[in-house]
Design an enzyme around this catalytic site. Structure first.
Site, PDB file in Angstrom:
ATOM      1  CB  THR A   1      -0.946   0.005   1.214  1.00  0.00           C
ATOM      2  OG1 THR A   1      -0.174  -0.124   2.414  1.00  0.00           O
ATOM      3  CG2 THR A   1      -1.924  -1.166   1.147  1.00  0.00           C
TER       4      THR A   1
ATOM      5  N   GLY B   1      -0.359   4.697   0.006  1.00  0.00           N
ATOM      6  CA  GLY B   1      -1.093   5.938   0.277  1.00  0.00           C
ATOM      7  C   GLY B   1      -1.753   6.489  -0.967  1.00  0.00           C
TER       8      GLY B   1
ATOM      9  CE  LYS C   1       4.299   6.982  -3.479  1.00  0.00           C
ATOM     10  NZ  LYS C   1       5.756   6.716  -3.491  1.00  0.00           N
ATOM     11  N   GLY C   2      -1.501   4.811  -4.398  1.00  0.00           N
ATOM     12  CA  GLY C   2      -2.247   3.592  -4.739  1.00  0.00           C
ATOM     13  C   GLY C   2      -1.625   2.339  -4.161  1.00  0.00           C
TER      14      GLY C   2
ATOM     15  CG  ASP D   1      -5.478  -1.165   9.518  1.00  0.00           C
ATOM     16  OD1 ASP D   1      -4.622  -2.030   9.297  1.00  0.00           O
ATOM     17  OD2 ASP D   1      -5.340  -0.263  10.351  1.00  0.00           O
TER      18      ASP D   1
END
Length: 274
Positions: free
Chosen positions: A202, A204, A206-207, A235
């Site tokens: 993950t 953030g 940026k995907g 999560d």
């Protein structure tokens, strides 16, 4: 049951750069579990809380998932302080309360036929205890900056842990720290080499980067008009992904559901999806 989530449920103190503080229900396990439940999965939660955990919060969980595995003990619930700084970095000091030895927490017998078991971030030794108790089960795993020093210094332990699970959900920093690699693709390849069948990094805004041992696939985060609170987006992503994964949807559908759940939690205060 589709999914059992083991890990922390906590009282979150979110402290913003301007020193404003809000208190909300938290804990990574509840964040994953609520997201998965809202994605249509039948979910059981395994955790320990203290007598001071608000009854109303417990009732809210019970409306959407099974709480037989929530053990209410004498003592205090875990408190997590998410301290956000101007530069975007986060500190996350913790008061552990009754949440010690989480890897030994009793799992209700009727949870043991679940399709997937997800171990939310707890100390690495505790994650290994939980994994070894679930031998022969399909286990997935997440990490947290709270344990970053342990990830850095206990590489052999981390290698052992990763070798025993089906999916890992590190963020970029965690993936690089755990493996010692500076390049995110090399870090994902190493996690796969250690034994994780699927690596989902993950990133953030940026995907997400997906690696299945053959190909890398990058998925963009969904646009959000206003981010109210970034807590728990990773999560929520994992919960949405796992709800679909437990029902044997293809990986692209799992990612899309995860991204949708992450977007929804960004629009509200707190890490739970309810």
């Amino acid at each position: 049951m589709d999914l059992v989530v083991l890990g922390h449920v906590a009282i979150d103190h979110i402290i913003f750069p301007d020193k404003r503080e809000i208190v909300l229900p938290g804990g990574a396990a509840a964040a994953v579990a609520t997201s998965a439940a809202l994605s249509g999965a039948k979910v059981g939660l395994v955790t320990k809380v203290g007598k001071n955990f608000p009854t109303e919060w417990l009732k809210n969980l019970e409306r959407i998932l099974d709480i037989k595995g929530v053990h209410v003990l004498e003592g205090k619930t875990m408190h997590i302080y998410m301290i956000y700084h101007e530069d975007g970095s986060v500190d996350a000091p913790v008061e552990i309360g009754v949440a010690e030895k989480m890897g030994e927490t009793e799992i209700p017998k009727d949870y043991l036929n679940a399709k997937i078991f997800h171990i939310s971030p707890i100390p690495p030794e505790e994650q290994l205890k939980a994994i070894e108790r679930l031998k022969g089960k399909r286990v997935t795993l997440d990490f947290n900056p709270t344990y970053i020093e342990e990830y850095k210094t206990k590489r052999e332990l981390m290698k052992d842990i990763v070798s025993k699970v089906e999916i890992v959900f590190p963020n970029e920093r965690e993936a690089k720290t755990i493996t010692g690699e500076k390049d995110i693709k090399k870090a994902a390849e190493k996690l796969h080499k250690w034994g994780a069948k699927i690596v989902v990094v993950t990133m953030g805004e940026k995907g997400v980067l997906l690696y299945d041992g053959k190909d890398f696939k990058k998925f963009n985060a969904l646009p959000v008009e206003e981010i109210v609170d970034p807590t728990g987006a990773g999560d929520a992503f994992a919960g949405g992904f796992l709800a679909y994964y437990a029902r044997e949807k293809n990986l692209e559908e799992c990612i899309k559901q995860g991204l949708m759940r992450a977007r929804e939690v960004l629009k509200k205060k707190g890490s739970w999806s309810i």
